[in-house]
Design an enzyme around this catalytic site. Structure first.
Site, mmCIF file in Angstrom:
data_model
loop_
_atom_site.group_PDB
_atom_site.id
_atom_site.type_symbol
_atom_site.label_atom_id
_atom_site.label_comp_id
_atom_site.label_asym_id
_atom_site.label_seq_id
_atom_site.Cartn_x
_atom_site.Cartn_y
_atom_site.Cartn_z
ATOM 1 N N SER A 47 -6.872 -15.516 41.675
ATOM 2 C CA SER A 47 -5.581 -15.958 41.130
ATOM 3 C C SER A 47 -4.772 -16.839 42.085
ATOM 4 O O SER A 47 -4.149 -17.810 41.627
ATOM 5 C CB SER A 47 -4.752 -14.757 40.668
ATOM 6 O OG SER A 47 -4.553 -13.834 41.727
ATOM 7 N N GLN A 101 -19.806 -35.869 29.722
ATOM 8 C CA GLN A 101 -20.167 -34.614 30.392
ATOM 9 C C GLN A 101 -18.974 -34.042 31.156
ATOM 10 O O GLN A 101 -18.713 -32.844 31.125
ATOM 11 C CB GLN A 101 -21.338 -34.843 31.346
ATOM 12 C CG GLN A 101 -22.632 -35.251 30.679
ATOM 13 C CD GLN A 101 -23.757 -35.434 31.692
ATOM 14 O OE1 GLN A 101 -23.618 -35.090 32.864
ATOM 15 N NE2 GLN A 101 -24.870 -35.983 31.253
ATOM 16 N N HIS A 108 -15.461 -30.065 30.716
ATOM 17 C CA HIS A 108 -14.872 -29.028 31.574
ATOM 18 C C HIS A 108 -13.430 -28.799 31.135
ATOM 19 O O HIS A 108 -12.494 -29.442 31.607
ATOM 20 C CB HIS A 108 -14.969 -29.456 33.035
ATOM 21 C CG HIS A 108 -16.370 -29.433 33.557
ATOM 22 N ND1 HIS A 108 -16.935 -28.324 34.164
ATOM 23 C CD2 HIS A 108 -17.347 -30.372 33.525
ATOM 24 C CE1 HIS A 108 -18.184 -28.587 34.497
ATOM 25 N NE2 HIS A 108 -18.463 -29.819 34.120
ATOM 26 N N GLU A 167 -7.807 -40.761 30.262
ATOM 27 C CA GLU A 167 -8.912 -41.711 30.340
ATOM 28 C C GLU A 167 -8.491 -43.105 29.890
ATOM 29 O O GLU A 167 -7.622 -43.263 29.025
ATOM 30 C CB GLU A 167 -10.099 -41.244 29.479
ATOM 31 C CG GLU A 167 -11.335 -42.125 29.648
ATOM 32 C CD GLU A 167 -12.524 -41.676 28.800
ATOM 33 O OE1 GLU A 167 -13.614 -42.250 28.964
ATOM 34 O OE2 GLU A 167 -12.347 -40.764 27.971
ATOM 35 N N PHE A 168 -9.124 -44.090 30.493
ATOM 36 C CA PHE A 168 -8.959 -45.486 30.101
ATOM 37 C C PHE A 168 -9.163 -45.620 28.588
ATOM 38 O O PHE A 168 -10.129 -45.101 28.028
ATOM 39 C CB PHE A 168 -9.997 -46.336 30.845
ATOM 40 C CG PHE A 168 -10.033 -47.787 30.436
ATOM 41 C CD1 PHE A 168 -9.203 -48.714 31.041
ATOM 42 C CD2 PHE A 168 -10.909 -48.226 29.453
ATOM 43 C CE1 PHE A 168 -9.246 -50.052 30.681
ATOM 44 C CE2 PHE A 168 -10.962 -49.557 29.080
ATOM 45 C CZ PHE A 168 -10.127 -50.474 29.697
ATOM 46 N N SER A 169 -8.273 -46.332 27.925
ATOM 47 C CA SER A 169 -8.338 -46.466 26.473
ATOM 48 C C SER A 169 -8.981 -47.783 26.068
ATOM 49 O O SER A 169 -8.442 -48.862 26.330
ATOM 50 C CB SER A 169 -6.936 -46.380 25.864
ATOM 51 O OG SER A 169 -6.980 -46.658 24.477
ATOM 52 N N ARG A 207 -9.161 -48.630 23.076
ATOM 53 C CA ARG A 207 -8.362 -49.101 21.943
ATOM 54 C C ARG A 207 -7.248 -50.012 22.411
ATOM 55 O O ARG A 207 -6.772 -50.864 21.658
ATOM 56 C CB ARG A 207 -7.753 -47.920 21.178
ATOM 57 C CG ARG A 207 -8.752 -47.004 20.496
ATOM 58 C CD ARG A 207 -8.019 -45.957 19.687
ATOM 59 N NE ARG A 207 -7.279 -46.559 18.591
ATOM 60 C CZ ARG A 207 -6.283 -45.957 17.931
ATOM 61 N NH1 ARG A 207 -5.899 -44.747 18.282
ATOM 62 N NH2 ARG A 207 -5.671 -46.577 16.941
ATOM 63 N N ARG A 263 -15.205 -51.985 20.016
ATOM 64 C CA ARG A 263 -15.815 -51.135 21.050
ATOM 65 C C ARG A 263 -17.059 -50.399 20.567
ATOM 66 O O ARG A 263 -17.874 -49.965 21.380
ATOM 67 C CB ARG A 263 -14.791 -50.105 21.548
ATOM 68 C CG ARG A 263 -14.305 -49.153 20.457
ATOM 69 C CD ARG A 263 -13.321 -48.147 20.998
ATOM 70 N NE ARG A 263 -12.718 -47.375 19.919
ATOM 71 C CZ ARG A 263 -12.110 -46.208 20.112
ATOM 72 N NH1 ARG A 263 -12.032 -45.683 21.312
ATOM 73 N NH2 ARG A 263 -11.562 -45.570 19.090
ATOM 74 N N ARG A 314 -21.778 -28.513 39.283
ATOM 75 C CA ARG A 314 -22.182 -29.916 39.177
ATOM 76 C C ARG A 314 -22.776 -30.511 40.456
ATOM 77 O O ARG A 314 -23.339 -31.604 40.401
ATOM 78 C CB ARG A 314 -21.000 -30.757 38.706
ATOM 79 C CG ARG A 314 -20.559 -30.426 37.289
ATOM 80 C CD ARG A 314 -21.678 -30.612 36.293
ATOM 81 N NE ARG A 314 -21.227 -30.473 34.912
ATOM 82 C CZ ARG A 314 -21.983 -30.689 33.839
ATOM 83 N NH1 ARG A 314 -23.253 -31.060 34.001
ATOM 84 N NH2 ARG A 314 -21.492 -30.544 32.624
#
Length: 217
Positions: free
Chosen positions: A56, A76, A80, A87-89, A91, A157, A184
């Site tokens: 804790s 991947q 998690h 994240e980079f878009s 759109r 995209r 990982r």
């Protein structure tokens, strides 16, 4: 692929600035207030908590890293779920780069693993690496042509491959990072993802030396 540190939890306690690792020790000693700022035995306390799985206090501090990778590996990483992500878009902004593609032979005992690097000949006379290079260039040209024709980025995209580069900010508690690194950095992880985890491990070791030592990371 690239990894760099963005931020660490820091605090000011009784006019003393504490590092993230020092803050973990401080909160762990909540029942011993007269000794909370004693740093002489911090390494021993951290080793005790790790050995006895007292996790804790490790949830009290966060670390954020910036990761540049492919969309394929990003999928991947985003699994998690104890972490927060930005994240980079695709759109909003135009895609400009691709991550390198390394070809490896399929594993013989694990259907999702790979082995040594190779460059097979396709259709009898062409190296796979050359075909991939042409394919990526064609995908990029088509993507840009669609944008130039007025197609929305969110639609254009879809013609891009999984090796398209993206950027992620990944924030989690030290406890979450311990779990992530233990999973990982393992050799069973896909190589491209394992390389990211090992780069994060270097950042973690620099900022959490006593925790890393106790975990034998």
């Amino acid at each position: 692929m690239n990894v760099k540190l963005v931020s660490l939890t820091k605090s000011l306690v009784e006019e003393k600035e504490l590092s993230a690792e020092e803050l973990i020790v401080y909160v762990a000693r909540v029942s011993n207030p007269s000794n909370q700022l004693n740093s002489e035995t911090s390494d021993k306390l951290i080793a005790y908590m790790v050995k006895n799985k007292h996790w804790s206090p490790f949830e009290m501090c966060d670390m954020t890293v910036e990761i540049v990778t492919s969309r394929g590996i990003a999928q991947q990483i985003l699994r998690h779920r104890s972490f927060s992500f930005q994240e980079f878009s695709q759109r909003y902004a135009e895609v400009t780069d691709f991550e390198a593609v390394q070809l490896r032979k399929a594993g013989t005992t694990n259907r999702q693993s790979s082995s040594e690097v190779f460059d097979p000949i396709i259709d009898g006379n062409v190296e796979a690496s050359r075909l991939i290079e042409n394919h990526l260039k064609e995908s990029e040209n088509l993507y840009k042509s669609l944008l130039n024709a007025g197609v929305a980025k969110e639609c254009a995209r879809f013609v891009l491959p999984l090796t398209t580069q993206t950027k992620i900010y990944m924030k989690g508690s030290v406890r979450s990072w311990i779990h992530y690194l233990q999973i990982r950095c393992d050799g069973h992880t896909q190589l491209e993802h394992q390389q990211i985890a090992l780069a994060i491990l270097d950042v973690f070791k620099t900022n959490f030396p006593n925790i890393s030592k106790a975990l034998e990371l």
